[in-house]
Write a protein that holds these residues in place. Structure first.
Motif, PDB file in Angstrom:
ATOM      1  N   HIS A 124     -17.057  11.964   8.417  1.00 18.92           N
ATOM      2  CA  HIS A 124     -16.197  10.968   7.795  1.00 18.92           C
ATOM      3  C   HIS A 124     -15.150  11.701   6.974  1.00 18.92           C
ATOM      4  O   HIS A 124     -15.464  12.708   6.331  1.00 18.92           O
ATOM      5  CB  HIS A 124     -17.012  10.020   6.901  1.00 18.92           C
ATOM      6  CG  HIS A 124     -16.262   8.788   6.503  1.00 18.92           C
ATOM      7  ND1 HIS A 124     -15.277   8.799   5.549  1.00 18.92           N
ATOM      8  CD2 HIS A 124     -16.331   7.510   6.966  1.00 18.92           C
ATOM      9  CE1 HIS A 124     -14.776   7.569   5.423  1.00 18.92           C
ATOM     10  NE2 HIS A 124     -15.391   6.777   6.276  1.00 18.92           N
ATOM     11  N   PRO A 125     -13.897  11.211   6.993  1.00 16.59           N
ATOM     12  CA  PRO A 125     -12.871  11.943   6.228  1.00 16.59           C
ATOM     13  C   PRO A 125     -13.155  11.964   4.727  1.00 16.59           C
ATOM     14  O   PRO A 125     -12.834  12.939   4.049  1.00 16.59           O
ATOM     15  CB  PRO A 125     -11.579  11.178   6.543  1.00 16.59           C
ATOM     16  CG  PRO A 125     -11.994   9.868   7.144  1.00 16.59           C
ATOM     17  CD  PRO A 125     -13.338  10.092   7.768  1.00 16.59           C
ATOM     18  N   GLU A 126     -13.770  10.897   4.192  1.00 17.72           N
ATOM     19  CA  GLU A 126     -14.032  10.847   2.751  1.00 17.72           C
ATOM     20  C   GLU A 126     -15.427  11.409   2.515  1.00 17.72           C
ATOM     21  O   GLU A 126     -16.393  10.672   2.392  1.00 17.72           O
ATOM     22  CB  GLU A 126     -13.896   9.407   2.243  1.00 17.72           C
ATOM     23  CG  GLU A 126     -13.544   9.309   0.760  1.00 17.72           C
ATOM     24  CD  GLU A 126     -14.644   9.795  -0.164  1.00 17.72           C
ATOM     25  OE1 GLU A 126     -14.580  10.961  -0.628  1.00 17.72           O
ATOM     26  OE2 GLU A 126     -15.597   9.028  -0.409  1.00 17.72           O
ATOM     27  N   ASN A 127     -15.525  12.729   2.438  1.00 20.52           N
ATOM     28  CA  ASN A 127     -16.831  13.386   2.364  1.00 20.52           C
ATOM     29  C   ASN A 127     -16.906  14.345   1.177  1.00 20.52           C
ATOM     30  O   ASN A 127     -15.887  14.686   0.583  1.00 20.52           O
ATOM     31  CB  ASN A 127     -17.101  14.123   3.683  1.00 20.52           C
ATOM     32  CG  ASN A 127     -16.070  15.217   3.919  1.00 20.52           C
ATOM     33  OD1 ASN A 127     -15.980  16.179   3.164  1.00 20.52           O
ATOM     34  ND2 ASN A 127     -15.256  15.050   4.957  1.00 20.52           N
ATOM     35  N   ARG A 152     -14.647  17.462   0.124  1.00 22.00           N
ATOM     36  CA  ARG A 152     -13.333  17.323  -0.503  1.00 22.00           C
ATOM     37  C   ARG A 152     -13.354  17.874  -1.927  1.00 22.00           C
ATOM     38  O   ARG A 152     -12.507  18.665  -2.323  1.00 22.00           O
ATOM     39  CB  ARG A 152     -12.909  15.853  -0.519  1.00 22.00           C
ATOM     40  CG  ARG A 152     -12.752  15.239   0.878  1.00 22.00           C
ATOM     41  CD  ARG A 152     -12.487  13.752   0.804  1.00 22.00           C
ATOM     42  NE  ARG A 152     -11.265  13.458   0.094  1.00 22.00           N
ATOM     43  CZ  ARG A 152     -11.163  12.631  -0.944  1.00 22.00           C
ATOM     44  NH1 ARG A 152     -12.240  11.994  -1.387  1.00 22.00           N
ATOM     45  NH2 ARG A 152     -10.018  12.436  -1.531  1.00 22.00           N
ATOM     46  N   ARG A 160     -14.961  11.032  -6.811  1.00 29.51           N
ATOM     47  CA  ARG A 160     -15.180  10.264  -5.602  1.00 29.51           C
ATOM     48  C   ARG A 160     -16.472   9.481  -5.770  1.00 29.51           C
ATOM     49  O   ARG A 160     -17.343   9.925  -6.508  1.00 29.51           O
ATOM     50  CB  ARG A 160     -15.192  11.136  -4.342  1.00 29.51           C
ATOM     51  CG  ARG A 160     -16.252  12.226  -4.308  1.00 29.51           C
ATOM     52  CD  ARG A 160     -16.195  13.036  -3.064  1.00 29.51           C
ATOM     53  NE  ARG A 160     -16.546  12.261  -1.871  1.00 29.51           N
ATOM     54  CZ  ARG A 160     -17.795  12.023  -1.500  1.00 29.51           C
ATOM     55  NH1 ARG A 160     -18.821  12.452  -2.209  1.00 29.51           N
ATOM     56  NH2 ARG A 160     -18.031  11.318  -0.422  1.00 29.51           N
ATOM     57  N   ASP A 205      -3.250  12.093   0.427  1.00 34.51           N
ATOM     58  CA  ASP A 205      -3.204  11.843   1.868  1.00 34.51           C
ATOM     59  C   ASP A 205      -1.779  11.631   2.375  1.00 34.51           C
ATOM     60  O   ASP A 205      -1.587  11.364   3.559  1.00 34.51           O
ATOM     61  CB  ASP A 205      -4.116  10.679   2.265  1.00 34.51           C
ATOM     62  CG  ASP A 205      -4.071   9.524   1.293  1.00 34.51           C
ATOM     63  OD1 ASP A 205      -3.180   9.494   0.429  1.00 34.51           O
ATOM     64  OD2 ASP A 205      -4.932   8.622   1.408  1.00 34.51           O
ATOM     65  N   ASP A 214      -2.331  15.986   6.550  1.00 34.43           N
ATOM     66  CA  ASP A 214      -3.404  15.012   6.362  1.00 34.43           C
ATOM     67  C   ASP A 214      -3.672  14.263   7.662  1.00 34.43           C
ATOM     68  O   ASP A 214      -2.751  13.831   8.344  1.00 34.43           O
ATOM     69  CB  ASP A 214      -3.059  14.015   5.264  1.00 34.43           C
ATOM     70  CG  ASP A 214      -4.254  13.145   4.900  1.00 34.43           C
ATOM     71  OD1 ASP A 214      -4.993  13.526   3.980  1.00 34.43           O
ATOM     72  OD2 ASP A 214      -4.462  12.103   5.567  1.00 34.43           O
ATOM     73  N   GLY A 270      -7.351   9.266  -2.366  1.00 36.74           N
ATOM     74  CA  GLY A 270      -7.590   9.781  -1.017  1.00 36.74           C
ATOM     75  C   GLY A 270      -7.134  11.224  -0.846  1.00 36.74           C
ATOM     76  O   GLY A 270      -6.854  11.927  -1.814  1.00 36.74           O
ATOM     77  N   TYR A 306      -7.425  13.955   2.835  1.00 35.97           N
ATOM     78  CA  TYR A 306      -8.511  14.251   3.773  1.00 35.97           C
ATOM     79  C   TYR A 306      -8.379  15.553   4.534  1.00 35.97           C
ATOM     80  O   TYR A 306      -9.235  15.886   5.343  1.00 35.97           O
ATOM     81  CB  TYR A 306      -8.664  13.056   4.729  1.00 35.97           C
ATOM     82  CG  TYR A 306      -8.808  11.783   3.931  1.00 35.97           C
ATOM     83  CD1 TYR A 306      -9.989  11.525   3.223  1.00 35.97           C
ATOM     84  CD2 TYR A 306      -7.754  10.886   3.782  1.00 35.97           C
ATOM     85  CE1 TYR A 306     -10.113  10.402   2.425  1.00 35.97           C
ATOM     86  CE2 TYR A 306      -7.869   9.753   2.989  1.00 35.97           C
ATOM     87  CZ  TYR A 306      -9.052   9.524   2.317  1.00 35.97           C
ATOM     88  OH  TYR A 306      -9.172   8.412   1.515  1.00 35.97           O
ATOM     89  N   ASN A 307      -7.312  16.313   4.276  1.00 41.14           N
ATOM     90  CA  ASN A 307      -7.232  17.663   4.825  1.00 41.14           C
ATOM     91  C   ASN A 307      -7.633  18.613   3.694  1.00 41.14           C
ATOM     92  O   ASN A 307      -6.948  18.703   2.676  1.00 41.14           O
ATOM     93  CB  ASN A 307      -5.809  17.957   5.315  1.00 41.14           C
ATOM     94  CG  ASN A 307      -5.672  19.371   5.842  1.00 41.14           C
ATOM     95  OD1 ASN A 307      -6.166  20.333   5.236  1.00 41.14           O
ATOM     96  ND2 ASN A 307      -4.996  19.519   6.970  1.00 41.14           N
TER      97      ASN A 307
END
Ligand code: X5A
Ligand code: ZN
Length: 482
Positions: free
Chosen positions: A91-94, A97, A198, A336, A341, A374, A376-377
């Motif tokens: 998942h991108p929101e992990n 980060r 987060r 993001d 991203d 947010g 995500y990269n």
């Protein structure tokens, strides 16, 4: 055609050289040169007769005396890594980060220059200023043993939400952390602060979690300062939301509240970009006493870069901030919109973020609280946050860009926003400079590739709603709109 002519006339104009040192004469903690301009746009001049801002700030007891090193709070806490997908799906929101950001700040020797802070759980009564009792109870109970077998089913009832046994604690810590740093900055114990939190917050609504967000951390902190701490003297708050998505939750919470000026710049794509709601448009300006205190700058497409954001700053946000004169700035700092991203499709560079932040430091005596949203990269968010931290620490930097051109669409959007709001903010009535070189919108094929890339890199399963949303936006770029 007019826009085209303008583009032609000014193409190759020479006022866009890079290598210009970027410093703000408004910064309380630097020996800054008297002038401050960007490669793109003329500086925002302070209203006549108000005197030198630095002197005014020093006289008013700015948090950081001129010349002294700024005290920058940095809140990082491993416990906020407990919120993760239930079966370890991608998942991108992990949690990585937060860890990636922390590693970078350590490696660059930046973290050790900050004031180390730890998370604290928010008290329910503070969260209750923003969320319903039902919502709070849901987030409190979602990680309990009794909830084990229903957790996934409950998550599916919401838009882009997952829960695990660590979600409750993380959510309470995230909200509490932003309160914690905001209080210290408001009290003058810190010059500014960064809360690496987060789950993120700005999509969370009164009565539902949404868009990877459980509690609206920034809204909770704003209400805390306004309602619980009159002793700190915070009467006006500017919330700047530069996450690539619209801060729908935050917008609703202060929609009729003139004490909070909410500014969000986001991809809109004619309503096809997440959260795909019309209220992200520039027509939503607040209501009742809050009319004029809600400002949306909705991009028409992706690929927006430093130039576009700087233009929105110089011609919308900064003039309004000057007039509003906030006591503190809360920054919904999603990354993001950063280059690379997987969800955003924009391309702000780390120096671009540093520049945008520098420009904000001139207000509210430099009292800025950054709360992560947010982004995500992992490389992009780590580099961007590192650049921002250095800005808060007072390091000089040089903005290097050979050529900075906003899109024609950007100019159009900015003009629309100014027209919509000039009745409330007379400073917006002035004419925009007409010698700014603009570039035409990305071609359909470029946009298609960008959308497809978002889908591929976004790691989202085709069963999720998100798939359809992106599919819609792919179709949308084929619909001619002029
Ligand atoms: C905080 C944030 C994005 C949600 C996207 C859902 N949320 N497709 O960036
Ligand atoms: Zn976002």
């Amino acid at each position: 055609a007019q826009a085209q002519a303008r583009t032609h006339k000014t193409r190759g104009s020479t006022n866009l050289r890079g290598n210009q040192p970027v410093q703000s004469s408004r910064l309380p903690h630097r020996d800054a040169p008297p002038q401050f301009s960007t490669p793109l746009c003329p500086p925002v001049s302070p209203p006549p007769g108000r005197g030198d801002r630095r002197r005014r700030m020093a006289a008013a007891g700015a948090a950081t005396p001129v010349g002294a090193a700024p005290r920058v709070g940095l809140l990082y806490d491993d416990r906020m890594c407990a919120h993760a997908t239930p079966d370890g799906e991608k998942h991108p929101e992990n949690p990585e980060r937060l860890r990636a950001i922390r590693r970078k700040l350590d490696a660059e020797g930046v973290a050790s220059r900050c004031v180390d802070m730890k998370a604290k759980e928010a008290k329910e009564k503070y969260i209750a200023s923003v969320h319903t009792p039902n919502h709070i109870k849901l987030i409190r109970d979602i990680s309990s043993k009794e909830y084990d077998y229903r957790r996934n089913k409950t998550a599916r009832k919401f838009n882009s939400i997952y829960f695990n046994e660590g979600s409750s604690e993380s959510a309470f810590l995230a909200a509490g952390s932003v309160i914690e740093v905001a209080e210290k900055v408001a009290a003058g114990e810190l010059s500014s602060a960064i809360a690496l939190v987060r789950p993120p917050g700005h999509h969370a609504e009164h009565n539902e979690p949404m868009g990877f967000c459980l509690f609206n951390n920034v809204a909770i902190a704003a209400n805390y300062l306004l309602n619980e701490r009159p002793d700190l003297g915070i009467n006006k708050i500017l919330i700047v939301d530069w996450d690539v998505h619209h801060g729908n939750g935050t917008q609703k919470m202060f929609y009729s509240d003139p004490r909070v000026l909410f500014f969000s710049v986001h991809r809109f794509d004619y309503g096809s970009f997440y959260p795909c709601e019309g209220d992200a448009s520039h027509c939503f300006i607040g209501e009742g006493a809050g009319e004029g205190y809600n400002i949306n700058v909705p991009w028409e497409h992706g690929k927006c870069s430093d130039a576009d954001y700087v233009a929105a700053w110089d011609h919308v946000l900064l003039p309004i901030a000057e007039a509003f004169d906030p006591d503190i700035i809360l920054l919904s700092a999603g990354f993001d919109a950063a280059m690379g991203d997987p969800l955003g499709g924009c391309c702000i560079t780390p120096d671009g973020y540093a520049l945008l932040l520098t420009k904000l430091l001139g207000f509210a005596k430099g009292r800025i609280v950054m709360a992560l949203e947010g982004g995500y990269n992992l490389k992009s968010i780590a580099n961007s946050l590192c650049a921002c931290t250095k800005v808060l620490l007072g390091d000089n930097f040089t903005y290097n860009s050979p050529r900075m051109q906003p899109f024609e669409s950007t100019w159009r959007v900015i003009q629309m926003v100014r027209d919509e709001l000039k009745a409330y903010w007379p400073v917006l009535s002035s004419k925009l400079p007409d010698n700014v070189p603009l570039r035409s919108a990305p071609s359909y094929i470029e946009m298609w590739i960008a959308s497809f890339q978002i889908y591929l890199l976004g790691n989202l399963t085709p069963s999720s709603l998100t798939f359809y949303r992106h599919a819609i936006s792919i179709v949308a770029v084929f619909k001619p709109h002029s």
